[in-house]
Motif scaffolding. Structure first.
Motif, PDB file in Angstrom:
ATOM      1  N   LYS A 181     -15.023  -1.790   5.742  1.00  0.00           N
ATOM      2  CA  LYS A 181     -13.619  -1.765   5.558  1.00  0.00           C
ATOM      3  C   LYS A 181     -13.118  -2.894   4.954  1.00  0.00           C
ATOM      4  O   LYS A 181     -13.418  -4.051   5.295  1.00  0.00           O
ATOM      5  CB  LYS A 181     -12.899  -1.529   6.924  1.00  0.00           C
ATOM      6  N   LYS A 182     -12.491  -2.761   3.692  1.00  0.00           N
ATOM      7  CA  LYS A 182     -12.011  -3.889   3.001  1.00  0.00           C
ATOM      8  C   LYS A 182     -10.317  -3.520   2.848  1.00  0.00           C
ATOM      9  O   LYS A 182      -9.872  -2.760   2.404  1.00  0.00           O
ATOM     10  CB  LYS A 182     -12.814  -3.876   1.645  1.00  0.00           C
ATOM     11  N   LEU A 183      -9.885  -4.820   3.247  1.00  0.00           N
ATOM     12  CA  LEU A 183      -8.371  -4.819   3.210  1.00  0.00           C
ATOM     13  C   LEU A 183      -7.907  -5.029   1.880  1.00  0.00           C
ATOM     14  O   LEU A 183      -8.377  -5.873   1.272  1.00  0.00           O
ATOM     15  CB  LEU A 183      -7.910  -5.821   4.244  1.00  0.00           C
ATOM     16  N   ALA A 184      -6.832  -4.206   1.399  1.00  0.00           N
ATOM     17  CA  ALA A 184      -6.211  -4.430  -0.102  1.00  0.00           C
ATOM     18  C   ALA A 184      -4.972  -5.263   0.121  1.00  0.00           C
ATOM     19  O   ALA A 184      -4.850  -6.042  -0.685  1.00  0.00           O
ATOM     20  CB  ALA A 184      -5.993  -3.071  -0.739  1.00  0.00           C
ATOM     21  N   ASP A 185      -4.259  -4.943   1.085  1.00  0.00           N
ATOM     22  CA  ASP A 185      -2.906  -5.478   1.140  1.00  0.00           C
ATOM     23  C   ASP A 185      -2.124  -5.318   2.563  1.00  0.00           C
ATOM     24  O   ASP A 185      -2.649  -4.270   3.077  1.00  0.00           O
ATOM     25  CB  ASP A 185      -2.076  -5.365   0.073  1.00  0.00           C
ATOM     26  N   TYR A 186      -1.235  -5.952   3.165  1.00  0.00           N
ATOM     27  CA  TYR A 186      -0.523  -5.725   4.190  1.00  0.00           C
ATOM     28  C   TYR A 186       0.921  -6.263   4.189  1.00  0.00           C
ATOM     29  O   TYR A 186       1.086  -7.283   3.259  1.00  0.00           O
ATOM     30  CB  TYR A 186      -1.307  -5.960   5.376  1.00  0.00           C
ATOM     31  N   GLY A 187       1.634  -5.883   4.980  1.00  0.00           N
ATOM     32  CA  GLY A 187       3.201  -6.494   5.026  1.00  0.00           C
ATOM     33  C   GLY A 187       3.874  -5.728   5.951  1.00  0.00           C
ATOM     34  O   GLY A 187       3.484  -4.818   6.889  1.00  0.00           O
ATOM     35  N   THR A 188       5.198  -5.883   5.789  1.00  0.00           N
ATOM     36  CA  THR A 188       6.091  -5.433   6.912  1.00  0.00           C
ATOM     37  C   THR A 188       7.290  -4.694   6.016  1.00  0.00           C
ATOM     38  O   THR A 188       7.383  -5.123   4.675  1.00  0.00           O
ATOM     39  CB  THR A 188       6.891  -6.269   7.829  1.00  0.00           C
ATOM     40  N   ASP A 189       8.097  -3.720   6.503  1.00  0.00           N
ATOM     41  CA  ASP A 189       9.106  -3.136   5.792  1.00  0.00           C
ATOM     42  C   ASP A 189      10.335  -4.372   5.610  1.00  0.00           C
ATOM     43  O   ASP A 189      10.200  -5.474   6.133  1.00  0.00           O
ATOM     44  CB  ASP A 189       9.690  -1.873   6.450  1.00  0.00           C
ATOM     45  N   ASP A 190      11.382  -3.874   4.727  1.00  0.00           N
ATOM     46  CA  ASP A 190      12.289  -4.896   4.220  1.00  0.00           C
ATOM     47  C   ASP A 190      13.672  -4.504   5.035  1.00  0.00           C
ATOM     48  O   ASP A 190      14.855  -5.059   4.786  1.00  0.00           O
ATOM     49  CB  ASP A 190      12.505  -4.791   2.717  1.00  0.00           C
ATOM     50  N   HIS A 191      13.612  -3.785   6.140  1.00  0.00           N
ATOM     51  CA  HIS A 191      14.870  -3.349   6.868  1.00  0.00           C
ATOM     52  C   HIS A 191      15.423  -4.438   7.634  1.00  0.00           C
ATOM     53  O   HIS A 191      14.251  -5.246   8.357  1.00  0.00           O
ATOM     54  CB  HIS A 191      14.633  -2.229   7.716  1.00  0.00           C
ATOM     55  N   PRO A 192      16.434  -4.864   8.024  1.00  0.00           N
ATOM     56  CA  PRO A 192      16.811  -6.084   8.879  1.00  0.00           C
ATOM     57  C   PRO A 192      16.222  -5.672  10.273  1.00  0.00           C
ATOM     58  O   PRO A 192      16.146  -4.770  11.103  1.00  0.00           O
ATOM     59  CB  PRO A 192      18.450  -5.798   9.116  1.00  0.00           C
ATOM     60  N   ALA A 193      15.736  -6.960  10.806  1.00  0.00           N
ATOM     61  CA  ALA A 193      14.954  -6.887  12.065  1.00  0.00           C
ATOM     62  C   ALA A 193      15.795  -6.731  13.238  1.00  0.00           C
ATOM     63  O   ALA A 193      15.275  -6.042  14.426  1.00  0.00           O
ATOM     64  CB  ALA A 193      14.198  -7.896  12.290  1.00  0.00           C
TER      65      ALA A 193
END
Length: 88
Positions: free
Chosen positions: A2-14
């Motif tokens: 398993k090779k991670l390409a990218d990750y992140g979170t959405d941009d909606h107000p927390a």
């Protein structure tokens, strides 16, 4: 593998009580026995709840469809879609 390409979170107000913050990750996998070939793995889950989200195993064709949909959405927003310009 398993090779991670990218990750992140959405941009909606927390602090929005109606929408939980979402994390996403994109990886390449070769160990899906049922898939019988390489897959792009897309994981989407609520921030702070690892392992409780949804995982999609996308064939190259399905990954390209998702990429095209994201490209179209960016264009609809009037944003640069990151695609190289046509020569000319």
């Amino acid at each position: 593998m398993k090779k991670l390409a990218d990750y992140g979170t959405d941009d909606h107000p927390a602090d929005d009580p109606d929408k939980a913050p979402v994390a996403w990750a994109v990886a390449v996998r070769d160990d899906c026995d049922a898939c019988e070939d390489l897959r792009v793995e897309l994981t989407v889950e609520e921030v702070g709840r690892p392992g409780a989200g949804l995982i999609a195993h996308l064939s190259p064709e399905s990954a390209r469809r998702l990429r095209a949909a994201l490209t179209l959405a960016l264009r609809d927003l009037g944003e640069d879609d990151g695609a190289p310009s046509a020569p000319g």
